[in-house]
Motif scaffolding. Structure first.
Motif, PDB file in Angstrom:
ATOM      1  N   PRO A 217       0.824  -1.213   0.000  1.00 57.21           N
ATOM      2  CA  PRO A 217       0.000   0.000   0.000  1.00 57.21           C
ATOM      3  C   PRO A 217       0.858   1.263   0.000  1.00 57.21           C
ATOM      4  O   PRO A 217       2.027   1.224   0.405  1.00 57.21           O
ATOM      5  CB  PRO A 217      -0.797  -0.128   1.305  1.00 57.21           C
ATOM      6  CG  PRO A 217       0.067  -0.947   2.192  1.00 57.21           C
ATOM      7  CD  PRO A 217       0.805  -1.912   1.298  1.00 57.21           C
ATOM      8  N   TYR A 218       0.270   2.341  -0.443  1.00 57.79           N
ATOM      9  CA  TYR A 218       0.971   3.622  -0.460  1.00 57.79           C
ATOM     10  C   TYR A 218       0.534   4.519   0.696  1.00 57.79           C
ATOM     11  O   TYR A 218       1.031   5.618   0.847  1.00 57.79           O
ATOM     12  CB  TYR A 218       0.725   4.332  -1.799  1.00 57.79           C
ATOM     13  CG  TYR A 218       1.446   3.681  -2.939  1.00 57.79           C
ATOM     14  CD1 TYR A 218       2.655   4.186  -3.404  1.00 57.79           C
ATOM     15  CD2 TYR A 218       0.944   2.538  -3.544  1.00 57.79           C
ATOM     16  CE1 TYR A 218       3.330   3.579  -4.437  1.00 57.79           C
ATOM     17  CE2 TYR A 218       1.607   1.928  -4.583  1.00 57.79           C
ATOM     18  CZ  TYR A 218       2.805   2.449  -5.022  1.00 57.79           C
ATOM     19  OH  TYR A 218       3.475   1.830  -6.046  1.00 57.79           O
ATOM     20  N   LEU A 219      -0.440   4.044   1.478  1.00 56.29           N
ATOM     21  CA  LEU A 219      -0.927   4.825   2.610  1.00 56.29           C
ATOM     22  C   LEU A 219      -0.723   4.029   3.887  1.00 56.29           C
ATOM     23  O   LEU A 219      -0.739   2.792   3.877  1.00 56.29           O
ATOM     24  CB  LEU A 219      -2.424   5.125   2.439  1.00 56.29           C
ATOM     25  CG  LEU A 219      -2.856   5.837   1.159  1.00 56.29           C
ATOM     26  CD1 LEU A 219      -4.377   6.009   1.150  1.00 56.29           C
ATOM     27  CD2 LEU A 219      -2.165   7.187   1.015  1.00 56.29           C
ATOM     28  N   ASP A 220      -0.559   4.752   5.005  1.00 49.82           N
ATOM     29  CA  ASP A 220      -0.459   4.050   6.279  1.00 49.82           C
ATOM     30  C   ASP A 220      -1.865   3.806   6.840  1.00 49.82           C
ATOM     31  O   ASP A 220      -2.870   4.104   6.185  1.00 49.82           O
ATOM     32  CB  ASP A 220       0.423   4.820   7.268  1.00 49.82           C
ATOM     33  CG  ASP A 220      -0.152   6.195   7.605  1.00 49.82           C
ATOM     34  OD1 ASP A 220      -1.376   6.398   7.400  1.00 49.82           O
ATOM     35  OD2 ASP A 220       0.608   7.070   8.057  1.00 49.82           O
ATOM     36  N   GLU A 221      -1.918   3.302   8.070  1.00 50.79           N
ATOM     37  CA  GLU A 221      -3.219   2.940   8.634  1.00 50.79           C
ATOM     38  C   GLU A 221      -4.133   4.138   8.832  1.00 50.79           C
ATOM     39  O   GLU A 221      -5.353   4.007   8.917  1.00 50.79           O
ATOM     40  CB  GLU A 221      -3.012   2.208   9.964  1.00 50.79           C
ATOM     41  CG  GLU A 221      -2.397   0.828   9.773  1.00 50.79           C
ATOM     42  CD  GLU A 221      -2.135   0.142  11.097  1.00 50.79           C
ATOM     43  OE1 GLU A 221      -2.288   0.799  12.139  1.00 50.79           O
ATOM     44  OE2 GLU A 221      -1.763  -1.043  11.072  1.00 50.79           O
ATOM     45  N   ASP A 222      -3.540   5.324   8.952  1.00 56.24           N
ATOM     46  CA  ASP A 222      -4.341   6.543   9.107  1.00 56.24           C
ATOM     47  C   ASP A 222      -4.730   7.158   7.769  1.00 56.24           C
ATOM     48  O   ASP A 222      -5.355   8.213   7.730  1.00 56.24           O
ATOM     49  CB  ASP A 222      -3.555   7.578   9.927  1.00 56.24           C
ATOM     50  CG  ASP A 222      -3.268   7.075  11.335  1.00 56.24           C
ATOM     51  OD1 ASP A 222      -4.143   6.366  11.880  1.00 56.24           O
ATOM     52  OD2 ASP A 222      -2.184   7.365  11.861  1.00 56.24           O
ATOM     53  N   GLY A 223      -4.315   6.530   6.695  1.00 53.11           N
ATOM     54  CA  GLY A 223      -4.649   7.064   5.383  1.00 53.11           C
ATOM     55  C   GLY A 223      -3.684   8.116   4.890  1.00 53.11           C
ATOM     56  O   GLY A 223      -3.941   8.778   3.888  1.00 53.11           O
ATOM     57  N   ASP A 224      -2.562   8.288   5.598  1.00 56.21           N
ATOM     58  CA  ASP A 224      -1.562   9.265   5.155  1.00 56.21           C
ATOM     59  C   ASP A 224      -0.517   8.580   4.280  1.00 56.21           C
ATOM     60  O   ASP A 224      -0.202   7.396   4.477  1.00 56.21           O
ATOM     61  CB  ASP A 224      -0.874   9.896   6.373  1.00 56.21           C
ATOM     62  CG  ASP A 224      -1.845  10.683   7.214  1.00 56.21           C
ATOM     63  OD1 ASP A 224      -2.723  11.350   6.615  1.00 56.21           O
ATOM     64  OD2 ASP A 224      -1.754  10.607   8.457  1.00 56.21           O
ATOM     65  N   PRO A 225       0.049   9.321   3.320  1.00 55.57           N
ATOM     66  CA  PRO A 225       1.066   8.728   2.455  1.00 55.57           C
ATOM     67  C   PRO A 225       2.257   8.231   3.257  1.00 55.57           C
ATOM     68  O   PRO A 225       2.729   8.910   4.174  1.00 55.57           O
ATOM     69  CB  PRO A 225       1.477   9.887   1.534  1.00 55.57           C
ATOM     70  CG  PRO A 225       0.349  10.845   1.583  1.00 55.57           C
ATOM     71  CD  PRO A 225      -0.242  10.717   2.953  1.00 55.57           C
ATOM     72  N   LEU A 226       2.715   7.033   2.924  1.00 56.84           N
ATOM     73  CA  LEU A 226       3.913   6.518   3.564  1.00 56.84           C
ATOM     74  C   LEU A 226       5.106   7.341   3.116  1.00 56.84           C
ATOM     75  O   LEU A 226       5.129   7.851   1.992  1.00 56.84           O
ATOM     76  CB  LEU A 226       4.107   5.045   3.177  1.00 56.84           C
ATOM     77  CG  LEU A 226       3.078   4.087   3.786  1.00 56.84           C
ATOM     78  CD1 LEU A 226       3.092   2.743   3.066  1.00 56.84           C
ATOM     79  CD2 LEU A 226       3.356   3.904   5.271  1.00 56.84           C
ATOM     80  N   PRO A 227       6.096   7.520   3.987  1.00 51.80           N
ATOM     81  CA  PRO A 227       7.252   8.337   3.596  1.00 51.80           C
ATOM     82  C   PRO A 227       7.984   7.722   2.399  1.00 51.80           C
ATOM     83  O   PRO A 227       8.041   6.503   2.248  1.00 51.80           O
ATOM     84  CB  PRO A 227       8.133   8.319   4.848  1.00 51.80           C
ATOM     85  CG  PRO A 227       7.667   7.141   5.648  1.00 51.80           C
ATOM     86  CD  PRO A 227       6.231   6.958   5.335  1.00 51.80           C
ATOM     87  N   ALA A 228       8.529   8.616   1.578  1.00 51.91           N
ATOM     88  CA  ALA A 228       9.196   8.164   0.359  1.00 51.91           C
ATOM     89  C   ALA A 228      10.624   7.747   0.655  1.00 51.91           C
ATOM     90  O   ALA A 228      11.339   8.419   1.396  1.00 51.91           O
ATOM     91  CB  ALA A 228       9.192   9.283  -0.672  1.00 51.91           C
ATOM     92  N   ASP A 229      11.005   6.640   0.112  1.00 52.75           N
ATOM     93  CA  ASP A 229      12.395   6.231   0.111  1.00 52.75           C
ATOM     94  C   ASP A 229      12.969   6.700  -1.226  1.00 52.75           C
ATOM     95  O   ASP A 229      12.357   6.486  -2.268  1.00 52.75           O
ATOM     96  CB  ASP A 229      12.448   4.693   0.204  1.00 52.75           C
ATOM     97  CG  ASP A 229      13.869   4.169   0.221  1.00 52.75           C
ATOM     98  OD1 ASP A 229      14.712   4.767  -0.472  1.00 52.75           O
ATOM     99  OD2 ASP A 229      14.121   3.157   0.900  1.00 52.75           O
ATOM    100  N   PRO A 230      14.122   7.384  -1.206  1.00 52.04           N
ATOM    101  CA  PRO A 230      14.659   7.902  -2.472  1.00 52.04           C
ATOM    102  C   PRO A 230      14.725   6.846  -3.567  1.00 52.04           C
ATOM    103  O   PRO A 230      14.481   7.140  -4.740  1.00 52.04           O
ATOM    104  CB  PRO A 230      16.060   8.391  -2.081  1.00 52.04           C
ATOM    105  CG  PRO A 230      15.940   8.747  -0.640  1.00 52.04           C
ATOM    106  CD  PRO A 230      14.962   7.759  -0.056  1.00 52.04           C
TER     107      PRO A 230
END
Lengths: 173, 367
Positions: free
Chosen positions: B275-288
């Protein structure tokens, strides 16, 4: 046989050789060309009532073959682990100048990018105009001119690399 | 001296002279039309059955079977992605319906397993990995036929970071079966959801209208792949020369990329595994490393549609060559789609920048 079916059979008889040759120039594989032609002609049958009303049977069949060839190549490019058997091309050193030329042009054509190759085949084998080619490829006339020009340049480079520099190539689309 | 048009004609005259039998084509065409009509009728019937069944079958909480071996019931699709695995036999049953419809092969049994001697057998008899997740791809062959030589696809896909899936032929044998139909090679099948499978053949060969909206694109893709994306948020729809691409995201952050080819005869579907979102629905941090745009591509036209994790709107994805930008687009919730003709020569630089122009990722793209 119903009238439409008789007309379909007549249509197939009339166009299949040409379509298969077009497909061969797109794929450099006669067996694959036969498959693509077969599939294109089946699609023509499915779409026959609509095509009869709207016209453009031959154009539709041609587009089906060219699209299938490009699509096939694209899928193979995305899935390099899929192996498809290709028949051996005629040898280059078989002593026949004409045959060697044929092999060279097919070999060189294979190196030309798909869309550019499609433009070359449609313009110089099918003798289509820029407008007609744009219609088959569903793109602008400018795009056809550009792709054809790039394609011819690429073809010339490949042929020269293969030792066939005396080819007379058009300067552009 | 040789003329191009004459050389092309000579080359195209070098064939074996074999001809297709128009009557066999006629038979194949009739069969395909029949199959399509039957599939449409079957789809309607299935929809009626599904509508009736949903009233009496409402799985809840602990009543739900273990997803590892469940055959999903009707009406349980939602905008939330849930990994649903089904038994191998069910994969083969559903995909046989789909592949027979696509290929006009009537009633062939397509199977996922490969016996030690290379023949196709049921995946229940195989000791290798077989994909069984709905919406993901399975690769099949008609039972008893030989798989193409080389490394089986299911192995290469199993370890890949992203799953590319499609329904349709992934290779041909280059022969005929005597009944006028194209022999099939390894066949890729998006494993359809149970209540959508019957309608898939009827949905094939449906051209997408030129003015199709996002909903129409997603609806056609769902119908052709048998995986219902209609509740998913549409991040982006973009039409290119040959295809229209839709990027959709489930409520829990999974991204599905759907491609509808112009002719409307086939759709591709790819579901990203994480998934691209965490459990709160926020975007997961980007890894370069995750920002790397196309790492390589071949000649011709390049097309890519995907989501860059962790980036909201307005980030710029660009490709440049010879000091000039040749293609550029901006992200919407990290989604972007781009297409450009690949330059004949010279390096192509891929780049991701933030709205202020700060370069977040940059590298040479091989081609």
């Amino acid at each position: 046989m119903a009238r439409d079916d008789a007309e379909y059979v007549e249509f197939v008889e009339a166009v299949q050789d040409r379509l298969r040759r077009t497909a061969y120039l797109m794929t450099s594989d006669w067996a694959l060309a036969a498959d693509l032609t077969q599939e294109a002609l089946i699609k023509v049958y499915v779409a026959w009532p609509k095509l009869e009303r709207k016209g453009g049977l031959a154009s539709y069949a041609r587009r089906a073959v060219v699209s299938a060839a490009i699509d096939h190549h694209r899928k193979r490019a995305r899935r390099p682990e899929v192996l498809v058997d290709h028949h051996d091309e005629p040898g280059l050193g078989d002593g026949s100048g004409d045959r060697a030329d044929r092999a060279l042009i097919v070999q060189a054509l294979r190196k030309v990018p798909d869309r550019q190759r499609a433009c070359i085949v449609l313009r110089y084998f099918e003798d289509l105009s820029v407008t007609e080619t744009a219609s088959v490829l569903k793109c602008s006339e400018g795009n056809v001119k550009s792709q054809t020009s790039h394609g011819i340049a690429a073809l010339k480079r490949e042929l020269t690399a293969l030792g066939m520099p005396a080819l007379t190539l058009p300067m552009g689309a | 001296m040789n003329d191009l048009d004459q050389l092309l004609r000579d080359a195209a005259d070098s064939g074996d002279g074999d001809r297709l039998d128009p009557r066999e084509l006629l038979s194949s065409g009739r069969r395909r039309v029949r199959n399509r009509r039957a599939a449409v009728a079957g789809g309607v019937a299935a929809a009626v059955v599904a509508a009736a069944a949903v009233v009496t079958w409402l799985p809840t909480g602990d009543d739900r079977p273990d997803p590892s071996d469940v055959v999903d019931g009707p009406g349980d699709h939602s905008s939330t992605y849930e990994e649903v695995r089904i038994p191998v036999e069910e994969v083969e049953r559903r995909c046989s319906i789909v592949l027979n419809g696509i290929n006009g092969t009537g009633d062939l049994s397509y199977v996922t397993g490969r016996a030690p001697d290379g023949t196709a057998v049921s995946g229940t008899e195989a000791d290798h990995f077989v994909e069984t997740r709905e919406g993901w791809t399975a690769y099949l062959r008609p039972v008893g036929e030989r798989w193409p030589a080389g490394e089986p696809r299911y192995r290469s896909d199993a370890g890949g970071p992203r799953q590319s899936v499609a329904s349709g032929s992934a290779g041909g044998d280059g022969g005929g079966d005597g009944d006028g139909e194209m022999l099939v090679g390894e066949m890729a099948c998006v494993i359809p959801q149970a209540d959508l499978v019957a309608a898939i053949p009827g949905a094939l060969y449906t051209p997408l209208p030129e003015d199709a909206g996002a909903d129409q694109v997603v609806e056609l893709c769902s119908a052709q792949t048998g995986y219902d994306l209609r509740g998913w948020e549409v991040l982006l729809v973009r039409s290119f020369e040959f295809e229209t691409v839709a990027l959709t995201m489930s409520e829990n952050g999974y991204v599905a990329t759907c491609t509808v080819w112009d002719e409307g005869w086939l759709s591709d579907l790819r579901i990203d595994p994480e998934p691209y979102l965490d459990e709160d629905g926020d975007p997961l941090p980007a890894d370069p490393d995750d920002l790397a745009v196309a790492t390589s591509f071949g000649s011709g036209t390049f097309t890519e549609a995907r989501v860059l994790p962790g980036l909201p709107d307005g980030y710029v994805v660009s490709f440049s060559a010879g000091g000039e930008v040749i293609a550029e687009t901006t992200t919407h919730r990290g989604a972007y789609a781009i297409e450009f003709p690949v330059p004949e020569e010279g390096p192509v630089i891929g780049r991701v920048t933030d709205p202020e122009g700060t370069v977040l990722w940059e590298d040479v793209v091989d081609h």
